[in-house]
Design a protein around this motif. Structure first.
Motif, PDB file in Angstrom:
ATOM      1  N   MET A 164       0.839  -1.181   0.000  1.00 36.30           N
ATOM      2  CA  MET A 164       0.000   0.000   0.000  1.00 36.30           C
ATOM      3  C   MET A 164       0.885   1.246   0.000  1.00 36.30           C
ATOM      4  O   MET A 164       1.825   1.339   0.780  1.00 36.30           O
ATOM      5  N   LEU A 165       0.565   2.167  -0.884  1.00 37.40           N
ATOM      6  CA  LEU A 165       1.319   3.413  -0.974  1.00 37.40           C
ATOM      7  C   LEU A 165       0.886   4.395   0.110  1.00 37.40           C
ATOM      8  O   LEU A 165      -0.311   4.551   0.361  1.00 37.40           O
ATOM      9  N   SER A 166       1.863   5.076   0.677  1.00 34.92           N
ATOM     10  CA  SER A 166       1.527   6.181   1.579  1.00 34.92           C
ATOM     11  C   SER A 166       1.037   7.339   0.715  1.00 34.92           C
ATOM     12  O   SER A 166       1.327   7.415  -0.484  1.00 34.92           O
ATOM     13  N   LYS A 167       0.313   8.266   1.335  1.00 39.56           N
ATOM     14  CA  LYS A 167      -0.166   9.442   0.604  1.00 39.56           C
ATOM     15  C   LYS A 167       1.009  10.289   0.096  1.00 39.56           C
ATOM     16  O   LYS A 167       0.934  10.885  -0.976  1.00 39.56           O
ATOM     17  N   THR A 168       2.105  10.305   0.853  1.00 39.91           N
ATOM     18  CA  THR A 168       3.295  11.057   0.444  1.00 39.91           C
ATOM     19  C   THR A 168       3.877  10.479  -0.837  1.00 39.91           C
ATOM     20  O   THR A 168       4.179  11.204  -1.789  1.00 39.91           O
ATOM     21  N   ILE A 169       4.037   9.164  -0.864  1.00 41.89           N
ATOM     22  CA  ILE A 169       4.599   8.486  -2.051  1.00 41.89           C
ATOM     23  C   ILE A 169       3.631   8.621  -3.225  1.00 41.89           C
ATOM     24  O   ILE A 169       4.049   8.905  -4.358  1.00 41.89           O
ATOM     25  N   GLU A 170       2.352   8.427  -2.961  1.00 47.07           N
ATOM     26  CA  GLU A 170       1.351   8.542  -4.027  1.00 47.07           C
ATOM     27  C   GLU A 170       1.389   9.933  -4.670  1.00 47.07           C
ATOM     28  O   GLU A 170       1.386  10.058  -5.897  1.00 47.07           O
ATOM     29  N   GLU A 192       8.353   8.304 -23.788  1.00 49.32           N
ATOM     30  CA  GLU A 192       8.016   9.038 -22.566  1.00 49.32           C
ATOM     31  C   GLU A 192       6.594   8.717 -22.115  1.00 49.32           C
ATOM     32  O   GLU A 192       6.323   8.604 -20.920  1.00 49.32           O
ATOM     33  N   ARG A 193       5.704   8.542 -23.061  1.00 46.12           N
ATOM     34  CA  ARG A 193       4.328   8.157 -22.710  1.00 46.12           C
ATOM     35  C   ARG A 193       4.332   6.775 -22.059  1.00 46.12           C
ATOM     36  O   ARG A 193       3.601   6.541 -21.091  1.00 46.12           O
ATOM     37  N   GLU A 194       5.149   5.866 -22.562  1.00 45.07           N
ATOM     38  CA  GLU A 194       5.269   4.543 -21.941  1.00 45.07           C
ATOM     39  C   GLU A 194       5.792   4.659 -20.511  1.00 45.07           C
ATOM     40  O   GLU A 194       5.336   3.930 -19.621  1.00 45.07           O
ATOM     41  N   HIS A 195       6.733   5.569 -20.272  1.00 46.75           N
ATOM     42  CA  HIS A 195       7.241   5.786 -18.913  1.00 46.75           C
ATOM     43  C   HIS A 195       6.103   6.248 -18.000  1.00 46.75           C
ATOM     44  O   HIS A 195       6.002   5.802 -16.853  1.00 46.75           O
ATOM     45  N   MET A 196       5.264   7.136 -18.510  1.00 46.85           N
ATOM     46  CA  MET A 196       4.122   7.617 -17.750  1.00 46.85           C
ATOM     47  C   MET A 196       3.167   6.471 -17.424  1.00 46.85           C
ATOM     48  O   MET A 196       2.734   6.311 -16.284  1.00 46.85           O
ATOM     49  N   LEU A 197       2.855   5.661 -18.423  1.00 44.22           N
ATOM     50  CA  LEU A 197       1.920   4.555 -18.222  1.00 44.22           C
ATOM     51  C   LEU A 197       2.453   3.540 -17.222  1.00 44.22           C
ATOM     52  O   LEU A 197       1.683   2.983 -16.420  1.00 44.22           O
ATOM     53  N   LYS A 198       3.750   3.307 -17.238  1.00 42.12           N
ATOM     54  CA  LYS A 198       4.370   2.391 -16.284  1.00 42.12           C
ATOM     55  C   LYS A 198       4.166   2.898 -14.847  1.00 42.12           C
ATOM     56  O   LYS A 198       3.852   2.119 -13.942  1.00 42.12           O
ATOM     57  N   LEU A 199       4.319   4.197 -14.652  1.00 42.53           N
ATOM     58  CA  LEU A 199       4.076   4.798 -13.339  1.00 42.53           C
ATOM     59  C   LEU A 199       2.606   4.694 -12.944  1.00 42.53           C
ATOM     60  O   LEU A 199       2.282   4.378 -11.791  1.00 42.53           O
ATOM     61  N   ILE A 200       1.717   4.962 -13.885  1.00 44.56           N
ATOM     62  CA  ILE A 200       0.282   4.877 -13.610  1.00 44.56           C
ATOM     63  C   ILE A 200      -0.077   3.474 -13.127  1.00 44.56           C
ATOM     64  O   ILE A 200      -0.759   3.309 -12.109  1.00 44.56           O
ATOM     65  N   LYS A 201       0.371   2.475 -13.850  1.00 48.36           N
ATOM     66  CA  LYS A 201       0.079   1.088 -13.479  1.00 48.36           C
ATOM     67  C   LYS A 201       0.634   0.762 -12.096  1.00 48.36           C
ATOM     68  O   LYS A 201      -0.031   0.118 -11.288  1.00 48.36           O
ATOM     69  N   PHE A 202       1.849   1.222 -11.806  1.00 47.96           N
ATOM     70  CA  PHE A 202       2.469   0.951 -10.513  1.00 47.96           C
ATOM     71  C   PHE A 202       1.647   1.567  -9.385  1.00 47.96           C
ATOM     72  O   PHE A 202       1.353   0.900  -8.378  1.00 47.96           O
ATOM     73  N   VAL A 203       1.262   2.826  -9.537  1.00 46.71           N
ATOM     74  CA  VAL A 203       0.474   3.502  -8.505  1.00 46.71           C
ATOM     75  C   VAL A 203      -0.831   2.746  -8.258  1.00 46.71           C
ATOM     76  O   VAL A 203      -1.190   2.443  -7.108  1.00 46.71           O
ATOM     77  N   ASN A 204      -1.535   2.417  -9.324  1.00 42.52           N
ATOM     78  CA  ASN A 204      -2.826   1.742  -9.181  1.00 42.52           C
ATOM     79  C   ASN A 204      -2.674   0.337  -8.597  1.00 42.52           C
ATOM     80  O   ASN A 204      -3.485  -0.078  -7.762  1.00 42.52           O
ATOM     81  N   HIS A 250      14.758   9.522  -3.193  1.00 43.02           N
ATOM     82  CA  HIS A 250      15.019  10.019  -1.836  1.00 43.02           C
ATOM     83  C   HIS A 250      13.761   9.915  -0.965  1.00 43.02           C
ATOM     84  O   HIS A 250      13.817   9.441   0.174  1.00 43.02           O
ATOM     85  N   ILE A 251      12.631  10.328  -1.509  1.00 40.99           N
ATOM     86  CA  ILE A 251      11.367  10.259  -0.769  1.00 40.99           C
ATOM     87  C   ILE A 251      11.016   8.812  -0.435  1.00 40.99           C
ATOM     88  O   ILE A 251      10.571   8.512   0.677  1.00 40.99           O
ATOM     89  N   SER A 252      11.240   7.903  -1.391  1.00 42.57           N
ATOM     90  CA  SER A 252      10.922   6.497  -1.130  1.00 42.57           C
ATOM     91  C   SER A 252      11.792   5.934  -0.004  1.00 42.57           C
ATOM     92  O   SER A 252      11.306   5.161   0.827  1.00 42.57           O
ATOM     93  N   LEU A 253      13.043   6.341   0.053  1.00 43.37           N
ATOM     94  CA  LEU A 253      13.921   5.876   1.136  1.00 43.37           C
ATOM     95  C   LEU A 253      13.534   6.513   2.468  1.00 43.37           C
ATOM     96  O   LEU A 253      13.530   5.825   3.500  1.00 43.37           O
ATOM     97  N   GLU A 254      13.222   7.792   2.454  1.00 45.64           N
ATOM     98  CA  GLU A 254      12.786   8.460   3.690  1.00 45.64           C
ATOM     99  C   GLU A 254      11.545   7.798   4.282  1.00 45.64           C
ATOM    100  O   GLU A 254      11.394   7.719   5.489  1.00 45.64           O
ATOM    101  N   ASN A 255      10.662   7.316   3.396  1.00 41.89           N
ATOM    102  CA  ASN A 255       9.411   6.700   3.825  1.00 41.89           C
ATOM    103  C   ASN A 255       9.522   5.181   3.962  1.00 41.89           C
ATOM    104  O   ASN A 255       8.513   4.516   4.174  1.00 41.89           O
TER     105      ASN A 255
END
Length: 173
Positions: free
Chosen positions: A1-7, A50-62, A106-111
């Motif tokens: 589960m993603l934290s709100k900060t990471i999300e 670059e659009r593929e990079h965006m979609l990869k992030l979208i899928k990861f978040v969801n 950095h944020i991912s490591l902090e969290n």
């Protein structure tokens, strides 16, 4: 589960990747209108990447229980004084994206979100390659100078450009 900060940080990166696609698309259009078919095709391909990079992030978040957001995008620059200026702006943009990815790491490591940290390593390597490609192109553009024959050959050859990054495993791309 993603934290709100990471999300929130990942959603910011989703917007940056979408804007990156638009930056390359604007460059592709500019080059195409100028009759630089090779540069244009290269930029269209980069826009798709670059659009593929965006979609990869979208899928990861969801997939991690978050909600990827599709936000309004900042309009890219659409006019360039020269193809050299265009590639200088491209390198500056890739450096900006690298800094943003580094901030995310950095944020991912902090969290203590090691799954996100692991996921982002692909982006870290990808940005090393993106910057290396932009620098290589700019080096070639600087060698050409104002030589129209050189521009013709560069335009023809850019689609075949490959840069092997030291970050790629075993020199692979």
């Amino acid at each position: 589960m993603l934290s709100k900060t990471i999300e929130a940080a990942l959603n910011k990166q989703i917007r940056i990747e979408a804007e990156s696609s638009q930056v390359y698309l604007a460059m592709a259009v500019w080059a195409e209108v100028k009759g630089l078919e090779g540069i244009s095709n290269f930029m269209y391909d980069q826009s798709d990447e670059e659009r593929e990079h965006m979609l990869k992030l979208i899928k990861f978040v969801n997939e991690r229980g978050g909600h990827a957001l599709i936000s309004e995008l900042k309009a890219p620059n659409v006019i360039f004084n020269s193809f050299k200026e265009m590639f200088e702006k491209l390198l500056a943009h890739e450096i900006f994206v690298s800094e943003s990815i580094n901030d995310l790491v950095h944020i991912s490591l902090e969290n203590r979100d090691y799954a996100t940290h692991n996921f982002l390593q692909w982006y870290v390597s990808e940005q090393i390659e993106e910057e290396a490609t932009a620098r290589t192109i700019l080096d070639k553009v600087n060698m050409i100078g104002d030589d129209k024959g050189g521009l013709y050959l560069f335009d023809r050859d850019i689609q075949k450009l490959t840069v092997v990054s030291s970050a790629a495993p075993n020199g692979a791309q």
